[in-house]
Design a protein around this motif. Structure first.
Motif, PDB file in Angstrom:
ATOM      1  N   SER A 124       0.802  -1.219   0.000  1.00 15.88           N
ATOM      2  CA  SER A 124       0.000   0.000   0.000  1.00 15.88           C
ATOM      3  C   SER A 124       0.841   1.279   0.000  1.00 15.88           C
ATOM      4  O   SER A 124       0.299   2.375  -0.213  1.00 15.88           O
ATOM      5  N   ASP A 125       2.144   1.175   0.233  1.00 10.99           N
ATOM      6  CA  ASP A 125       2.984   2.355   0.306  1.00 10.99           C
ATOM      7  C   ASP A 125       2.931   3.140  -1.011  1.00 10.99           C
ATOM      8  O   ASP A 125       2.951   2.568  -2.107  1.00 10.99           O
ATOM      9  N   GLU A 126       2.904   4.474  -0.913  1.00 15.54           N
ATOM     10  CA  GLU A 126       2.768   5.329  -2.087  1.00 15.54           C
ATOM     11  C   GLU A 126       3.926   5.148  -3.074  1.00 15.54           C
ATOM     12  O   GLU A 126       3.724   5.168  -4.297  1.00 15.54           O
ATOM     13  N   PHE A 127       5.134   4.990  -2.543  1.00 14.43           N
ATOM     14  CA  PHE A 127       6.289   4.822  -3.423  1.00 14.43           C
ATOM     15  C   PHE A 127       6.213   3.501  -4.178  1.00 14.43           C
ATOM     16  O   PHE A 127       6.507   3.436  -5.381  1.00 14.43           O
ATOM     17  N   VAL A 128       5.807   2.447  -3.494  1.00 10.63           N
ATOM     18  CA  VAL A 128       5.640   1.151  -4.152  1.00 10.63           C
ATOM     19  C   VAL A 128       4.588   1.256  -5.246  1.00 10.63           C
ATOM     20  O   VAL A 128       4.772   0.751  -6.364  1.00 10.63           O
ATOM     21  N   GLN A 129       3.486   1.910  -4.947  1.00 12.21           N
ATOM     22  CA  GLN A 129       2.418   2.047  -5.925  1.00 12.21           C
ATOM     23  C   GLN A 129       2.858   2.869  -7.136  1.00 12.21           C
ATOM     24  O   GLN A 129       2.505   2.554  -8.276  1.00 12.21           O
ATOM     25  N   LEU A 130       3.654   3.922  -6.904  1.00 12.84           N
ATOM     26  CA  LEU A 130       4.143   4.728  -8.024  1.00 12.84           C
ATOM     27  C   LEU A 130       5.119   3.931  -8.878  1.00 12.84           C
ATOM     28  O   LEU A 130       5.079   4.008 -10.115  1.00 12.84           O
ATOM     29  N   ALA A 131       6.004   3.167  -8.232  1.00 15.49           N
ATOM     30  CA  ALA A 131       6.939   2.333  -8.981  1.00 15.49           C
ATOM     31  C   ALA A 131       6.194   1.318  -9.832  1.00 15.49           C
ATOM     32  O   ALA A 131       6.577   1.048 -10.983  1.00 15.49           O
ATOM     33  N   LEU A 132       5.118   0.764  -9.280  1.00 17.75           N
ATOM     34  CA  LEU A 132       4.321  -0.223 -10.008  1.00 17.75           C
ATOM     35  C   LEU A 132       3.564   0.435 -11.152  1.00 17.75           C
ATOM     36  O   LEU A 132       3.525  -0.093 -12.279  1.00 17.75           O
ATOM     37  N   LYS A 133       2.968   1.585 -10.893  1.00 16.38           N
ATOM     38  CA  LYS A 133       2.229   2.309 -11.937  1.00 16.38           C
ATOM     39  C   LYS A 133       3.145   2.683 -13.096  1.00 16.38           C
ATOM     40  O   LYS A 133       2.791   2.505 -14.270  1.00 16.38           O
ATOM     41  N   THR A 134       4.329   3.192 -12.770  1.00 18.45           N
ATOM     42  CA  THR A 134       5.284   3.589 -13.811  1.00 18.45           C
ATOM     43  C   THR A 134       5.749   2.368 -14.601  1.00 18.45           C
ATOM     44  O   THR A 134       5.898   2.435 -15.836  1.00 18.45           O
ATOM     45  N   ALA A 135       5.966   1.253 -13.925  1.00 25.86           N
ATOM     46  CA  ALA A 135       6.400   0.031 -14.612  1.00 25.86           C
ATOM     47  C   ALA A 135       5.337  -0.453 -15.583  1.00 25.86           C
ATOM     48  O   ALA A 135       5.661  -0.940 -16.679  1.00 25.86           O
ATOM     49  N   ARG A 136       4.081  -0.323 -15.231  1.00 22.95           N
ATOM     50  CA  ARG A 136       3.013  -0.774 -16.130  1.00 22.95           C
ATOM     51  C   ARG A 136       2.903   0.122 -17.355  1.00 22.95           C
ATOM     52  O   ARG A 136       2.493  -0.331 -18.429  1.00 22.95           O
ATOM     53  N   ILE A 137       3.291   1.390 -17.198  1.00 27.69           N
ATOM     54  CA  ILE A 137       3.318   2.280 -18.355  1.00 27.69           C
ATOM     55  C   ILE A 137       4.482   1.913 -19.269  1.00 27.69           C
ATOM     56  O   ILE A 137       4.345   1.851 -20.494  1.00 27.69           O
ATOM     57  N   VAL A 138       5.633   1.642 -18.673  1.00 32.78           N
ATOM     58  CA  VAL A 138       6.845   1.367 -19.456  1.00 32.78           C
ATOM     59  C   VAL A 138       6.854  -0.053 -20.012  1.00 32.78           C
ATOM     60  O   VAL A 138       7.164  -0.277 -21.187  1.00 32.78           O
ATOM     61  N   TYR A 139       6.508  -1.024 -19.181  1.00 33.84           N
ATOM     62  CA  TYR A 139       6.638  -2.436 -19.559  1.00 33.84           C
ATOM     63  C   TYR A 139       5.314  -3.098 -19.925  1.00 33.84           C
ATOM     64  O   TYR A 139       5.307  -4.233 -20.397  1.00 33.84           O
ATOM     65  N   GLY A 140       4.220  -2.424 -19.667  1.00 31.18           N
ATOM     66  CA  GLY A 140       2.923  -2.996 -19.997  1.00 31.18           C
ATOM     67  C   GLY A 140       2.229  -3.628 -18.808  1.00 31.18           C
ATOM     68  O   GLY A 140       2.790  -3.751 -17.713  1.00 31.18           O
ATOM     69  N   LEU A 141       0.994  -4.047 -19.033  1.00 29.86           N
ATOM     70  CA  LEU A 141       0.160  -4.563 -17.951  1.00 29.86           C
ATOM     71  C   LEU A 141       0.563  -5.961 -17.493  1.00 29.86           C
ATOM     72  O   LEU A 141       0.007  -6.478 -16.522  1.00 29.86           O
ATOM     73  N   THR A 142       1.512  -6.576 -18.177  1.00 25.96           N
ATOM     74  CA  THR A 142       2.018  -7.881 -17.716  1.00 25.96           C
ATOM     75  C   THR A 142       2.965  -7.728 -16.524  1.00 25.96           C
ATOM     76  O   THR A 142       3.384  -8.725 -15.939  1.00 25.96           O
ATOM     77  N   THR A 143       3.314  -6.479 -16.187  1.00 21.55           N
ATOM     78  CA  THR A 143       4.181  -6.227 -15.029  1.00 21.55           C
ATOM     79  C   THR A 143       3.601  -6.885 -13.779  1.00 21.55           C
ATOM     80  O   THR A 143       2.402  -6.818 -13.530  1.00 21.55           O
ATOM     81  N   LYS A 144       4.472  -7.495 -12.998  1.00 18.28           N
ATOM     82  CA  LYS A 144       4.037  -8.195 -11.794  1.00 18.28           C
ATOM     83  C   LYS A 144       4.585  -7.510 -10.538  1.00 18.28           C
ATOM     84  O   LYS A 144       5.732  -7.072 -10.518  1.00 18.28           O
ATOM     85  N   TYR A 145       3.732  -7.425  -9.517  1.00 23.50           N
ATOM     86  CA  TYR A 145       4.184  -7.005  -8.197  1.00 23.50           C
ATOM     87  C   TYR A 145       4.495  -8.254  -7.393  1.00 23.50           C
ATOM     88  O   TYR A 145       3.700  -9.207  -7.358  1.00 23.50           O
ATOM     89  N   VAL A 146       5.650  -8.282  -6.738  1.00 22.70           N
ATOM     90  CA  VAL A 146       6.044  -9.398  -5.887  1.00 22.70           C
ATOM     91  C   VAL A 146       6.415  -8.820  -4.518  1.00 22.70           C
ATOM     92  O   VAL A 146       7.269  -7.929  -4.439  1.00 22.70           O
ATOM     93  N   PRO A 147       5.781  -9.279  -3.435  1.00 29.39           N
ATOM     94  CA  PRO A 147       6.041  -8.687  -2.109  1.00 29.39           C
ATOM     95  C   PRO A 147       7.504  -8.682  -1.709  1.00 29.39           C
ATOM     96  O   PRO A 147       7.972  -7.744  -1.068  1.00 29.39           O
ATOM     97  N   ASN A 148       8.229  -9.740  -2.058  1.00 26.30           N
ATOM     98  CA  ASN A 148       9.667  -9.772  -1.778  1.00 26.30           C
ATOM     99  C   ASN A 148      10.328 -10.836  -2.630  1.00 26.30           C
ATOM    100  O   ASN A 148       9.695 -11.804  -3.052  1.00 26.30           O
ATOM    101  N   THR A 149      11.599 -10.639  -2.888  1.00 27.23           N
ATOM    102  CA  THR A 149      12.361 -11.617  -3.645  1.00 27.23           C
ATOM    103  C   THR A 149      12.597 -12.866  -2.803  1.00 27.23           C
ATOM    104  O   THR A 149      12.581 -12.811  -1.569  1.00 27.23           O
ATOM    105  N   ALA A 150      12.852 -13.988  -3.463  1.00 27.25           N
ATOM    106  CA  ALA A 150      13.129 -15.229  -2.742  1.00 27.25           C
ATOM    107  C   ALA A 150      14.509 -15.209  -2.108  1.00 27.25           C
ATOM    108  O   ALA A 150      14.772 -15.932  -1.157  1.00 27.25           O
TER     109      ALA A 150
END
Length: 445
Positions: free
Chosen positions: A364-390
């Motif tokens: 829910s953090d604003e920075f996370v949401q902005l990073a995700l929104k920008t990624a979907r503009i640049v890379y498309g709607l296939t962009t995935k959010y992952v809570p944390n790396t393995a």
């Protein structure tokens, strides 16, 4: 400033060689090679790019941390985390080019560390250089570049504690990230923790002729029995009391994000040549919020060529545990040690190698949401959010001590081969990632 995507991406392709010398330095922390030369190169490069501060911190021990600071056109400040150390290049015979000679072939750039993590810092430096030539940086930038990530980042928390004032920022962009096995871009918001340790047991003062195996104890069997007592062989569940107690459930949004993660079991099986079925029916959830107990290696008795019939007096193993947020690495190791004692293996000795805490910034953090929104503009709607790396990393001090929201975005792809021979990136990902970063910084001003 309205960015021209083609212009930014072409600039990245035209100028990566401006920073290619970085890849030529064999900065191998585990062998103490090239550390001073590489950190000196970084300081000089930051100065050439116009940093108002570019220096090395070395007062907290370990390899020096390189810190740099740039002034932008707004009050917003982004802190970048990177590391300049790399893994050893061996086995050298499997490389198709010299690991410390950057080699471009078929649209790919090969070099040790180009994926993990020198290439990502190069892209960030290229973005700084682009903005310098096109009206200035949209926001203030700070860089924290350490030299011990590949050996456990043992001194990072000390440097973060000591230099909290210098490291103040509004958000942190971490190293590591890119495209998954489906070639979809991922925005990650944290990392799992890890504890790595050795286990050993001794059953005699010397190796014994194997004819006496009729009655003398065998350290190798003793070790195997002890390790086997820590898990259920049918389910694979770790049977250490209290092992799972501190894991916090994912939020509803995070559960949905995990359910939507790309994961193709057949592709994984083919990629790694697996000979047995997957060990879980919930791989997505386990990668993000699960915990592991892994035997990394075993050693006992005679391991050379030919025959030597002995009963080993000593046996040892290397283990690691990947941990979910809120699991304490030191506590987990103590729980394992106590369980071994409870199971009748109080003669086992445990030795800590490395420990890092997990950390996750809320979705829910604003920075996370902005990073995700920008990624979907640049890379498309296939962009995935992952809570944390393995995987892991020294994330927690930046999130807890500095109280920064953290996202992990980068330029690698699933077959980049970090830590392996012929490590590489695709230059198209380098260019695309450079534009994404430039666009995200523009959105933050």
């Amino acid at each position: 400033m309205k960015l021209d995507r083609n212009e930014v991406e072409q600039y990245a392709l035209d100028h990566w060689q401006d920073f290619a010398e970085y890849l030529k330095h064999p900065s191998i922390s585990s062998q103490n090679k090239g550390i001073n030369e590489t950190s000196d190169w970084l300081v000089q490069t930051f100065k050439k790019l116009g940093a108002k501060t570019a220096t090395k911190w070395h007062d907290q021990g370990g390899n020096p941390v390189v810190f740099a600071e740039f002034t932008g056109n707004s009050d917003y400040t982004v802190l970048f985390y990177n590391h300049y150390d790399v893994q050893p290049p061996e086995p050298l015979a499997e490389w198709k080019s010299d690991p410390f000679t950057p080699t471009e072939k078929d649209g790919k750039l090969f070099a040790r560390g180009v994926c993990d993590d020198k290439g990502e810092l190069m892209a960030r430096l290229g973005v700084v250089q682009y903005f310098n030539e096109h009206g200035g940086l949209p926001v203030n930038l700070k860089f924290f570049v350490e030299g011990e990530e590949e050996t456990g980042s043992r001194h990072v928390s000390l440097y973060v504690d000591a230099y909290q004032d210098e490291l103040q920022a509004d958000a942190c962009i971490w190293e590591g990230g890119g495209k998954n096995s489906a070639d979809h871009f991922e925005v990650l918001a944290g990392a799992r923790g890890i504890v790595s340790f050795d286990v050993s047991v001794q059953t005699a003062d010397a190796d014994i002729h194997s004819s006496l195996a009729s009655y003398v104890p065998n350290a190798a069997w003793r070790l195997l029995d002890g390790l086997d007592s820590l898990r259920d062989p049918q389910t694979g569940e770790i049977t250490v009391q209290g092992y799972y107690d501190d894991i916090v459930s994912l939020s509803k949004d995070e559960q949905e994000a995990v359910a939507n993660m790309d994961f193709d079991a057949d592709s994984v099986t083919e990629t790694y040549g697996l000979k047995r079925p997957l060990t879980t029916t919930h791989p997505r959830k386990e990668l993000v919020n699960g915990t592991t107990l892994t035997i990394n290696g075993l050693s006992a008795g005679y391991e050379g060529q030919g025959v030597k019939t002995i009963v080993p007096r000593q046996a040892s193993a290397k283990l690691d545990c990947r941990l979910a947020p809120n699991q304490d690495p030191q506590k987990i190791m103590k729980l394992i040690e106590q369980q071994l004692t409870n199971n009748g293996f109080n003669d086992f000795k445990l030795y800590l190698n490395a420990a890092e805490d997990a950390w996750r910034t809320p979705m829910s953090d604003e920075f996370v949401q902005l990073a995700l929104k920008t990624a979907r503009i640049v890379y498309g709607l296939t962009t995935k959010y992952v809570p944390n790396t393995a995987g892991g990393g020294p994330v927690r001090p930046f999130g807890e001590t500095l109280k920064l929201p953290i996202v992990m975005v980068g330029i690698h792809y699933a077959k980049s081969g970090p830590h392996a021979p012929n490590e590489h990136i695709r230059l198209t990902d380098y260019a695309e990632g450079s534009y994404y970063l430039a666009e995200l910084l523009e959105q933050l001003k």
